[in-house]
Write a protein that holds these residues in place. Structure first.
Motif, PDB file in Angstrom:
ATOM      1  N   ASP A  15       4.332   8.262   1.321  1.00  0.00           N
ATOM      2  CA  ASP A  15       5.097   9.139   0.437  1.00  0.00           C
ATOM      3  C   ASP A  15       4.722  10.591   0.713  1.00  0.00           C
ATOM      4  OD1 ASP A  15       6.836   9.948  -1.495  1.00  0.00           O
ATOM      5  OD2 ASP A  15       5.547   9.422  -3.191  1.00  0.00           O
ATOM      6  N   GLU A  16       5.742  11.443   0.833  1.00  0.00           N
ATOM      7  CA  GLU A  16       5.562  12.849   1.178  1.00  0.00           C
ATOM      8  C   GLU A  16       4.711  12.977   2.447  1.00  0.00           C
ATOM      9  OE1 GLU A  16       4.543  15.458  -1.993  1.00  0.00           O
ATOM     10  OE2 GLU A  16       6.300  14.917  -3.167  1.00  0.00           O
ATOM     11  N   ALA A  17       5.189  12.316   3.494  1.00  0.00           N
ATOM     12  CA  ALA A  17       4.456  12.292   4.763  1.00  0.00           C
ATOM     13  C   ALA A  17       4.264  13.687   5.340  1.00  0.00           C
ATOM     14  CB  ALA A  17       5.194  11.401   5.770  1.00  0.00           C
ATOM     15  N   ASP A  18       5.251  14.551   5.176  1.00  0.00           N
ATOM     16  CA  ASP A  18       5.105  15.914   5.690  1.00  0.00           C
ATOM     17  C   ASP A  18       3.971  16.650   5.009  1.00  0.00           C
ATOM     18  OD1 ASP A  18       6.610  15.758   3.348  1.00  0.00           O
ATOM     19  OD2 ASP A  18       7.729  17.590   3.774  1.00  0.00           O
ATOM     20  N   ARG A  19       3.804  16.424   3.732  1.00  0.00           N
ATOM     21  CA  ARG A  19       2.718  17.068   2.993  1.00  0.00           C
ATOM     22  C   ARG A  19       1.363  16.518   3.452  1.00  0.00           C
ATOM     23  NH1 ARG A  19       1.429  21.778   0.690  1.00  0.00           N
ATOM     24  NH2 ARG A  19       0.328  21.588  -1.287  1.00  0.00           N
ATOM     25  N   MET A  20       1.287  15.229   3.699  1.00  0.00           N
ATOM     26  CA  MET A  20       0.025  14.650   4.152  1.00  0.00           C
ATOM     27  C   MET A  20      -0.377  15.216   5.511  1.00  0.00           C
ATOM     28  SD  MET A  20      -0.259  10.712   2.828  1.00  0.00           S
ATOM     29  CE  MET A  20       1.357  10.081   3.268  1.00  0.00           C
ATOM     30  N   LEU A  46       8.762   5.416   5.240  1.00  0.00           N
ATOM     31  CA  LEU A  46       8.238   6.775   5.333  1.00  0.00           C
ATOM     32  C   LEU A  46       9.211   7.713   4.638  1.00  0.00           C
ATOM     33  CD1 LEU A  46       6.712   8.480   8.453  1.00  0.00           C
ATOM     34  CD2 LEU A  46       8.526   9.628   7.192  1.00  0.00           C
ATOM     35  N   PHE A  47       8.700   8.457   3.671  1.00  0.00           N
ATOM     36  CA  PHE A  47       9.529   9.419   2.949  1.00  0.00           C
ATOM     37  C   PHE A  47       8.975  10.814   3.177  1.00  0.00           C
ATOM     38  CE2 PHE A  47      10.704   5.526   0.955  1.00  0.00           C
ATOM     39  CZ  PHE A  47      12.018   5.711   0.560  1.00  0.00           C
ATOM     40  N   SER A  48       9.859  11.739   3.471  1.00  0.00           N
ATOM     41  CA  SER A  48       9.450  13.091   3.805  1.00  0.00           C
ATOM     42  C   SER A  48      10.559  14.063   3.426  1.00  0.00           C
ATOM     43  CB  SER A  48       9.142  13.199   5.302  1.00  0.00           C
ATOM     44  OG  SER A  48       8.833  14.522   5.674  1.00  0.00           O
ATOM     45  N   ALA A  49      10.176  15.261   2.998  1.00  0.00           N
ATOM     46  CA  ALA A  49      11.179  16.278   2.699  1.00  0.00           C
ATOM     47  C   ALA A  49      11.797  16.821   3.977  1.00  0.00           C
ATOM     48  CB  ALA A  49      10.557  17.419   1.888  1.00  0.00           C
ATOM     49  N   THR A  50      11.050  16.770   5.077  1.00  0.00           N
ATOM     50  CA  THR A  50      11.542  17.252   6.367  1.00  0.00           C
ATOM     51  C   THR A  50      11.217  16.218   7.437  1.00  0.00           C
ATOM     52  OG1 THR A  50       9.488  18.402   6.946  1.00  0.00           O
ATOM     53  CG2 THR A  50      11.110  19.633   5.672  1.00  0.00           C
ATOM     54  N   PHE A  51      11.971  16.257   8.528  1.00  0.00           N
ATOM     55  CA  PHE A  51      11.709  15.385   9.675  1.00  0.00           C
ATOM     56  C   PHE A  51      11.364  16.254  10.877  1.00  0.00           C
ATOM     57  CE2 PHE A  51      14.541  11.766   7.926  1.00  0.00           C
ATOM     58  CZ  PHE A  51      13.449  11.238   7.242  1.00  0.00           C
ATOM     59  N   GLU A  52      10.205  16.917  10.806  1.00  0.00           N
ATOM     60  CA  GLU A  52       9.756  17.711  11.938  1.00  0.00           C
ATOM     61  C   GLU A  52       9.314  16.785  13.070  1.00  0.00           C
ATOM     62  OE1 GLU A  52      10.237  20.735  11.927  1.00  0.00           O
ATOM     63  OE2 GLU A  52      10.242  21.460   9.864  1.00  0.00           O
ATOM     64  N   ASP A  53       8.995  17.392  14.226  1.00  0.00           N
ATOM     65  CA  ASP A  53       8.636  16.594  15.397  1.00  0.00           C
ATOM     66  C   ASP A  53       7.422  15.716  15.144  1.00  0.00           C
ATOM     67  OD1 ASP A  53      10.736  17.699  16.768  1.00  0.00           O
ATOM     68  OD2 ASP A  53       9.527  19.185  17.839  1.00  0.00           O
ATOM     69  N   ASP A  54       6.411  16.230  14.407  1.00  0.00           N
ATOM     70  CA  ASP A  54       5.213  15.421  14.186  1.00  0.00           C
ATOM     71  C   ASP A  54       5.501  14.237  13.268  1.00  0.00           C
ATOM     72  OD1 ASP A  54       5.669  17.031  12.019  1.00  0.00           O
ATOM     73  OD2 ASP A  54       3.637  17.852  11.894  1.00  0.00           O
ATOM     74  N   LEU A  88       0.858  -1.188   0.000  1.00  0.00           N
ATOM     75  CA  LEU A  88       0.000   0.000   0.000  1.00  0.00           C
ATOM     76  C   LEU A  88       0.894   1.239   0.000  1.00  0.00           C
ATOM     77  CD1 LEU A  88      -2.707   1.541   0.360  1.00  0.00           C
ATOM     78  CD2 LEU A  88      -2.421   1.217   2.843  1.00  0.00           C
ATOM     79  N   VAL A  89       0.668   2.125  -0.950  1.00  0.00           N
ATOM     80  CA  VAL A  89       1.389   3.389  -1.028  1.00  0.00           C
ATOM     81  C   VAL A  89       0.385   4.516  -0.804  1.00  0.00           C
ATOM     82  CG1 VAL A  89       2.861   4.890  -2.413  1.00  0.00           C
ATOM     83  CG2 VAL A  89       3.013   2.399  -2.691  1.00  0.00           C
ATOM     84  N   LEU A  90       0.579   5.306   0.240  1.00  0.00           N
ATOM     85  CA  LEU A  90      -0.286   6.444   0.519  1.00  0.00           C
ATOM     86  C   LEU A  90       0.384   7.723   0.034  1.00  0.00           C
ATOM     87  CD1 LEU A  90      -1.613   5.694   4.139  1.00  0.00           C
ATOM     88  CD2 LEU A  90      -2.817   5.400   1.958  1.00  0.00           C
ATOM     89  N   THR A  91      -0.367   8.530  -0.703  1.00  0.00           N
ATOM     90  CA  THR A  91       0.153   9.785  -1.239  1.00  0.00           C
ATOM     91  C   THR A  91      -0.813  10.920  -0.894  1.00  0.00           C
ATOM     92  OG1 THR A  91      -0.984   9.693  -3.377  1.00  0.00           O
ATOM     93  CG2 THR A  91       1.102   8.500  -3.195  1.00  0.00           C
ATOM     94  N   PRO A  92      -0.322  12.170  -0.837  1.00  0.00           N
ATOM     95  CA  PRO A  92      -1.197  13.276  -0.456  1.00  0.00           C
ATOM     96  C   PRO A  92      -2.099  13.786  -1.574  1.00  0.00           C
ATOM     97  CG  PRO A  92       1.037  14.068  -0.787  1.00  0.00           C
ATOM     98  CD  PRO A  92       1.093  12.575  -0.915  1.00  0.00           C
ATOM     99  N   THR A  93      -1.728  13.583  -2.831  1.00  0.00           N
ATOM    100  CA  THR A  93      -2.501  14.173  -3.923  1.00  0.00           C
ATOM    101  C   THR A  93      -2.767  13.150  -5.012  1.00  0.00           C
ATOM    102  OG1 THR A  93      -0.550  14.888  -5.190  1.00  0.00           O
ATOM    103  CG2 THR A  93      -1.412  16.421  -3.523  1.00  0.00           C
TER     104      THR A  93
END
Length: 474
Positions: free
Chosen positions: A156-161, A185-193, A79-84
């Protein structure tokens, strides 16, 4: 290093060669062996670094190995989850291209398209499911999808989601998946959330970071043109006319504004199409096809297109409207200067946008050239203040001028003024557009903050109707 040395199957290496991929990117070289070894993974990578192949190639290899013991109709094993929607389609296309010599079934589910064709595809059986969270929840509620056999999950793009308000939906989906699975988990940033999400759902993940937060390609040149708002459209048409040989992505702020701008560009004899959240999925896909094929030379887009668009070798991005949030400037210009190619980012800036311009320059960690274009000198200068990289320069009266595409002259010096950035009706999926207008950044001259109006209307999230997960303007 070659793809063969990463342990990929010959069928995958053959498909990559046919596409023209000869050597892995840094994210691929680091991530693929870890995923093949069975580790959970946190991958830090901006769009354009090859992250899709970093998870798609090992995913395909594992699915092709046929380790499942399930009987009957095939249930999704990955399963691949994407924001758009656009990203879902692009991931699906990439999987099909990479796996052209393998046997597997895949499908996409997202809003803006009919439910029944998706239900039919799921009933026929799929190995890999690419989905947007909202529409996947709809299928789960209708019991048209069974996720009990999922062995691999990709966010994919977890920060965007998370940015779009999908976190509750993601948690509901992940709670229904088998506990024994591999999660990437792929993300452009690794913020706290993002790290909290990883801590909740990943098991001792390996971490691969190949991009610095808010990093931009060094091959991109940034230019800001001061201009009065009443002259922006004419200046844009002139710039597009000078770059007649290039395909150009133009960013606007609102859906209606993008439609109007595309029409005005077309009336000037330049082929243009618009893409935004109010377009149907068929309209959006057609606009992208026309742009990629060259039938349309200009694509006018809202920030819905700032992430996930895969347009190779795009030479120029123009910000007709600056984004409401400085970080979105980074995402927008990420469409150019990809894979080491050179690129250019041009922004049309009005006098009262100095605070936002300072924020953008701080993110870029460099001073962006403020270049007047002959015939379009603004009536009011852009006063940068003394807290940004520009020192105290005022653009507009003493800034460098640009005639036939070449800058000339020297910048003058101005005072410390500056007004707070205006709010407005941004297209920020899943959160109020006025949020950032409540926290204006005034210049040292004590400018006035003008909070933008609340945006109205209920957009659709993935084509569904649940609140808080929307592709439209709130």
């Amino acid at each position: 290093m070659s793809f063969e040395t990463l342990g990929l199957a010959p069928e995958l290496v053959r498909a990559l060669g046919e596409i023209g991929y000869t050597s892995p990117t840094p994210i691929q070289a680091e991530a693929i062996p870890l995923v093949l070894a069975g580790h959970d993974l946190m991958g830090g990578a901006q769009t354009g670094t090859g992250k899709t192949a970093a998870f798609a190639l090992p995913l395909l290899q594992k699915i092709a190995a046929g380790t499942t013991s399930a009987r009957g109709p095939r249930k999704p094993r990955a399963l691949v989850l994407t924001p758009t929607r656009e990203l879902a389609v692009q991931v699906h296309d990439s999987l099909r291209a990479y796996g052209k010599h393998l046997k597997f079934n895949s499908t996409t589910v997202y809003g803006g398209a009919g439910m029944q064709p998706q239900v039919d595809a799921l009933r026929r059986g799929v190995d890999i499911l690419i989905a947007c969270p909202g529409r996947l929840l709809d299928h789960m509620q209708q019991r048209s999808v069974d996720l009990s056999q999922v062995e691999m999950l990709v966010l994919d793009e977890a920060d965007r989601m998370l940015d779009m308000g999908f976190l509750p939906s993601i948690r509901r989906i992940l709670d229904r998946l088998p506990k024994q699975r591999q999660t990437l988990l792929f993300s452009a940033t690794f913020e706290d959330d993002i790290r909290k999400l990883a801590l909740d759902f990943l098991r001792e993940p390996k971490e691969v970071q190949v991009a610095v937060r808010n990093a931009v390609a060094a091959s991109v040149t940034h230019v800001m043109h001061p201009v009065d708002g009443s002259r922006k459209r004419d200046l844009l048409v002139d710039l597009l006319s000078q770059r007649w040989q290039d395909q150009i992505l133009v960013f606007g702020r609102t859906k209606h504004g993008c439609n109007r701008l595309a029409e005005q560009i077309g009336k000037a004899g330049i082929s243009a199409v618009a893409i935004h959240g109010n377009k149907s999925q068929a309209q959006r896909l057609k606009a992208l096809r026309d742009f990629k094929s060259g039938d349309a030379r200009v694509l006018v887009a809202t920030d819905v297109a700032a992430r996930g668009l895969d347009i190779p070798l795009l030479p120029l991005v123009i910000n007709y409207d600056l984004p409401m949030v400085a970080e979105d400037y980074i995402h927008r210009i990420g469409r150019t200067g990809r894979a080491g190619a050179s690129g250019e980012a041009i922004s049309l800036v009005e006098a009262d946008q100095a605070p936002l311009l300072r924020q953008i320059q701080r993110l870029l960690k460099t001073e962006v050239a403020l270049v007047e274009v002959d015939g379009y000198a603004p009536t009011r200068p852009i006063r940068m203040g003394n807290d940004g990289p520009s020192g105290g320069r005022a653009a507009g009266n003493g800034a460098p001028r640009r005639g036939q595409g070449q800058p000339r002259g020297n910048g003058g010096h101005g005072g410390n003024g500056g007004n707070a950035g205006n709010g407005g009706n941004g297209e920020r999926s899943g959160r109020p557009a006025q949020r950032h207008a409540r926290r204006p950044h005034a210049g040292n001259g004590g400018g006035h903050a003008h909070a933008g109006p609340k945006a109205h209307g209920g957009g659709q999230r993935d084509g569904g109707n649940r609140g808080g997960e929307r592709n439209g303007t709130r």
